[in-house]
Design a protein around this motif. Structure first.
Motif, PDB file in Angstrom:
ATOM      1  N   MET A   1       0.810  -1.021   0.256  1.00  0.00           N
ATOM      2  CA  MET A   1       0.163  -0.342   0.444  1.00  0.00           C
ATOM      3  C   MET A   1       0.825   1.184   0.189  1.00  0.00           C
ATOM      4  O   MET A   1       1.719   1.506   0.549  1.00  0.00           O
ATOM      5  N   SER A   2       0.581   2.157  -1.116  1.00  0.00           N
ATOM      6  CA  SER A   2       0.929   3.441  -0.993  1.00  0.00           C
ATOM      7  C   SER A   2       0.346   4.825  -0.084  1.00  0.00           C
ATOM      8  O   SER A   2      -0.595   4.657   0.488  1.00  0.00           O
ATOM      9  N   ALA A   3       1.295   4.828   0.596  1.00  0.00           N
ATOM     10  CA  ALA A   3       1.375   6.253   1.721  1.00  0.00           C
ATOM     11  C   ALA A   3       0.895   7.522   0.763  1.00  0.00           C
ATOM     12  O   ALA A   3       0.814   8.373   1.787  1.00  0.00           O
ATOM     13  N   ARG A   4       1.491   7.828  -0.493  1.00  0.00           N
ATOM     14  CA  ARG A   4       0.837   8.902  -1.076  1.00  0.00           C
ATOM     15  C   ARG A   4      -0.164   8.840  -1.517  1.00  0.00           C
ATOM     16  O   ARG A   4      -0.807   9.083  -2.463  1.00  0.00           O
ATOM     17  N   THR A   5      -1.127   7.554  -2.411  1.00  0.00           N
ATOM     18  CA  THR A   5      -2.293   7.848  -2.481  1.00  0.00           C
ATOM     19  C   THR A   5      -3.452   8.124  -2.669  1.00  0.00           C
ATOM     20  O   THR A   5      -4.415   8.548  -3.046  1.00  0.00           O
ATOM     21  N   LEU A   6      -3.599   9.162  -0.722  1.00  0.00           N
ATOM     22  CA  LEU A   6      -5.066  10.033  -0.438  1.00  0.00           C
ATOM     23  C   LEU A   6      -5.245  11.215  -1.435  1.00  0.00           C
ATOM     24  O   LEU A   6      -6.012  11.295  -1.655  1.00  0.00           O
ATOM     25  N   PRO A   7      -3.558  11.934  -1.041  1.00  0.00           N
ATOM     26  CA  PRO A   7      -4.726  13.217  -1.928  1.00  0.00           C
ATOM     27  C   PRO A   7      -4.976  12.959  -3.170  1.00  0.00           C
ATOM     28  O   PRO A   7      -5.461  13.532  -4.081  1.00  0.00           O
ATOM     29  N   LEU A   8      -3.947  11.778  -4.291  1.00  0.00           N
ATOM     30  CA  LEU A   8      -4.997  11.704  -5.620  1.00  0.00           C
ATOM     31  C   LEU A   8      -6.657  10.968  -5.499  1.00  0.00           C
ATOM     32  O   LEU A   8      -7.354  11.553  -6.201  1.00  0.00           O
ATOM     33  N   LEU A   9      -6.556  10.077  -4.609  1.00  0.00           N
ATOM     34  CA  LEU A   9      -8.454   9.637  -4.159  1.00  0.00           C
ATOM     35  C   LEU A   9      -9.348  10.853  -4.269  1.00  0.00           C
ATOM     36  O   LEU A   9      -9.797  11.019  -4.759  1.00  0.00           O
ATOM     37  N   PHE A  10      -8.353  11.488  -3.127  1.00  0.00           N
ATOM     38  CA  PHE A  10      -9.551  13.313  -2.939  1.00  0.00           C
ATOM     39  C   PHE A  10     -10.033  13.752  -3.539  1.00  0.00           C
ATOM     40  O   PHE A  10     -10.736  13.788  -3.577  1.00  0.00           O
ATOM     41  N   LEU A  11      -8.915  13.873  -4.898  1.00  0.00           N
ATOM     42  CA  LEU A  11      -8.847  15.624  -5.232  1.00  0.00           C
ATOM     43  C   LEU A  11      -9.453  14.772  -6.680  1.00  0.00           C
ATOM     44  O   LEU A  11     -10.171  15.363  -7.536  1.00  0.00           O
ATOM     45  N   PRO A  68       2.341  11.726   4.344  1.00  0.00           N
ATOM     46  CA  PRO A  68       2.164  10.459   3.994  1.00  0.00           C
ATOM     47  C   PRO A  68       1.107   9.618   5.327  1.00  0.00           C
ATOM     48  O   PRO A  68       1.506   9.615   6.182  1.00  0.00           O
ATOM     49  N   GLN A  69       0.377   8.993   4.944  1.00  0.00           N
ATOM     50  CA  GLN A  69      -0.878   7.731   5.830  1.00  0.00           C
ATOM     51  C   GLN A  69      -1.473   7.006   3.945  1.00  0.00           C
ATOM     52  O   GLN A  69      -1.580   7.350   3.020  1.00  0.00           O
ATOM     53  N   GLU A  70      -1.581   6.287   6.113  1.00  0.00           N
ATOM     54  CA  GLU A  70      -2.768   5.077   4.710  1.00  0.00           C
ATOM     55  C   GLU A  70      -4.097   5.281   4.584  1.00  0.00           C
ATOM     56  O   GLU A  70      -4.183   5.545   5.365  1.00  0.00           O
ATOM     57  N   LEU A  71      -4.704   4.455   3.413  1.00  0.00           N
ATOM     58  CA  LEU A  71      -6.108   4.936   3.192  1.00  0.00           C
ATOM     59  C   LEU A  71      -6.808   4.264   4.176  1.00  0.00           C
ATOM     60  O   LEU A  71      -6.716   3.230   4.750  1.00  0.00           O
ATOM     61  N   TYR A  72      -8.468   5.067   4.507  1.00  0.00           N
ATOM     62  CA  TYR A  72      -8.880   4.710   5.341  1.00  0.00           C
ATOM     63  C   TYR A  72     -10.165   3.692   4.419  1.00  0.00           C
ATOM     64  O   TYR A  72      -9.657   3.840   3.265  1.00  0.00           O
ATOM     65  N   SER A  73     -11.552   3.329   5.721  1.00  0.00           N
ATOM     66  CA  SER A  73     -12.402   2.737   4.144  1.00  0.00           C
ATOM     67  C   SER A  73     -13.178   3.953   4.520  1.00  0.00           C
ATOM     68  O   SER A  73     -12.729   4.856   4.481  1.00  0.00           O
ATOM     69  N   LYS A  74     -13.571   2.935   3.236  1.00  0.00           N
ATOM     70  CA  LYS A  74     -14.965   3.919   2.177  1.00  0.00           C
ATOM     71  C   LYS A  74     -15.362   4.879   3.054  1.00  0.00           C
ATOM     72  O   LYS A  74     -16.017   6.054   3.120  1.00  0.00           O
ATOM     73  N   LYS A  75     -15.905   4.359   4.297  1.00  0.00           N
ATOM     74  CA  LYS A  75     -16.873   4.764   5.066  1.00  0.00           C
ATOM     75  C   LYS A  75     -16.271   6.763   5.412  1.00  0.00           C
ATOM     76  O   LYS A  75     -16.987   7.389   5.958  1.00  0.00           O
ATOM     77  N   ALA A  76     -14.628   5.704   6.102  1.00  0.00           N
ATOM     78  CA  ALA A  76     -14.360   7.808   6.726  1.00  0.00           C
ATOM     79  C   ALA A  76     -14.041   8.224   5.580  1.00  0.00           C
ATOM     80  O   ALA A  76     -14.495   9.056   5.787  1.00  0.00           O
ATOM     81  N   LEU A  77     -13.971   8.133   3.860  1.00  0.00           N
ATOM     82  CA  LEU A  77     -13.555   9.418   3.492  1.00  0.00           C
ATOM     83  C   LEU A  77     -14.796   9.318   2.924  1.00  0.00           C
ATOM     84  O   LEU A  77     -15.450  10.433   2.263  1.00  0.00           O
TER      85      LEU A  77
END
Length: 381
Positions: A1-11, A68-77
């Motif tokens: 798992m990449s710790a750099r994924t969250l910004p790309l997913l959110f945006l 840098p952080q891991e992705l969290y659950s679908k519910k959290a997002l």
């Protein structure tokens, strides 16, 4: 798992959300001089878009997001997007919010699957941000917020290797792997099967820096080419003429991530049978999740910058319906499987360490609640 994924997913998900809201607001708006007090106007649409984009690109919020952080659950997002969608005078009922999130996730999943190479996920993100900037081109202050995030993306991701981008892509695909919701646009374009799975093309441009398949080269032990063999392929491949721009301004070349709702098209979602069956196996376990403490802290940090804007004075919250009629929206709310109706964890986020500890302590006693006020205003009830 990449710790750099969250910004790309959110945006990227946020960009898809803005595309959908803009299309539906335009479809339901009435010319200002003809509109009643309880009807949408173009002024209302611009206000909603500006408020949501301002909140989405809040400086402190972006600082937390890019850590840098891991992705969290679908519910959290989903909680974050629920708060974000209600950052203005607009209000969405549960069924419309579910539909909005379904459309967002399936659109971005399709884009990730179609990326010619993992690094092109960054170009998809830039396409979303370019379109967002067009939404607020008359608001220089908000435009500066988006440009700042643009620069942060370039600084964070321009130095990553191809292997790191591949890890980001795999992390995104793991996040989306159990989501097979049918979308009418994809079904009509025959890029999605009736079971909700996407149909990947076998033709088109090859990734930048690669060659069209059809040639085998054989080398000797000295590294010299000694033989060539050609073979035929089932696909019709072409070489891209140029690479997309990874700068603040430029031609992205890649069209993935652009606004597919710019021409009015129906965007109904349908829950496929396989998704319903999977949902029955994906029920939340009543045993506390060991990662839930971290997820609480994650939500507390992010939601601190996402405050729902309550209408001021005599203003009422205007309701946006993502369905054709109110009856369709009510039917969707009644027929949607309970396991797939996302709930919202209502958290009062503060920076106080004591409060943070308290949030973690009450983990086992969390109540899931819907913080949205009763819908009122625009649209017939």
């Amino acid at each position: 798992m990449s710790a750099r994924t969250l910004p790309l997913l959110f945006l990227n998900l946020g960009g898809e959300m803005l595309y959908i809201l803009d299309q539906r607001l335009r479809a339901q708006s009435i010319p200002g001089e003809k509109a009643r007090k309880d009807e949408w106007t173009d002024v209302d649409r611009k206000r909603v878009m500006n408020d949501i984009i301002t909140t989405m690109f809040n400086k402190k919020f972006m600082e937390e997001l890019f850590k840098p952080q891991e992705l969290y659950s679908k519910k959290a997002l989903r909680t974050v997007y629920d708060r974000l969608a209600h950052a203005s005078i607009m209000r969405l009922n549960q069924a419309s919010m579910d539909k909005l999130y379904d459309l967002m996730t399936m659109a971005f999943k399709y884009q990730v699957l179609l990326c010619p190479r993992p690094k092109d996920i960054l170009l998809v993100t830039f396409n979303h941000l370019d379109a967002i900037k067009d939404f607020i081109r008359d608001s220089p202050g908000i435009l500066n917020q988006v440009d700042e995030t643009f620069r942060q993306l370039i600084e964070t991701y321009s130095c990553l290797s191809a292997g790191e981008f591949q890890l980001i892509r795999q992390t995104l695909l793991i996040f989306f792997q159990d989501m097979h919701i049918r979308v009418s646009i994809f079904l009509k374009d025959k890029v999605q099967n009736s079971n909700g799975r996407f149909v990947l093309p076998i033709s088109g441009p090859v990734p930048w820096g690669t060659e069209v398949p059809g040639l085998i080269r054989i080398f000797n032990h000295n590294g010299d080419e000694v033989k060539r063999t050609e073979f035929t392929t089932d696909g019709n491949y072409v070489t891209p003429q140029r690479e997309g721009s990874f700068d603040l301004y430029g031609d992205r070349v890649l069209k993935l991530g652009t606004n597919m709702y710019s021409v009015s098209r129906p965007v109904e979602t349908h829950m496929s049978g396989s998704s319903k069956n999977m949902a029955s196996h994906a029920k939340e376990n009543i045993v506390p999740n060991p990662l839930a403490k971290e997820e609480l802290n994650f939500l507390a940090r992010l939601l601190g910058g996402l405050e729902i804007k309550e209408p001021g004075g005599g203003e009422t919250g205007f309701r946006l319906n993502l369905f054709t009629t109110d009856e369709e929206e009510e039917h969707a709310a009644l027929t949607r499987p309970e396991e797939l109706s996302y709930k919202v964890i209502n958290i009062e986020a503060t920076q106080e360490p004591g409060r943070r500890a308290e949030l973690s302590r009450i983990l086992g006693e969390l109540e899931v609640a819907d913080p949205r006020p009763a819908s009122s205003g625009k649209g017939e009830d």
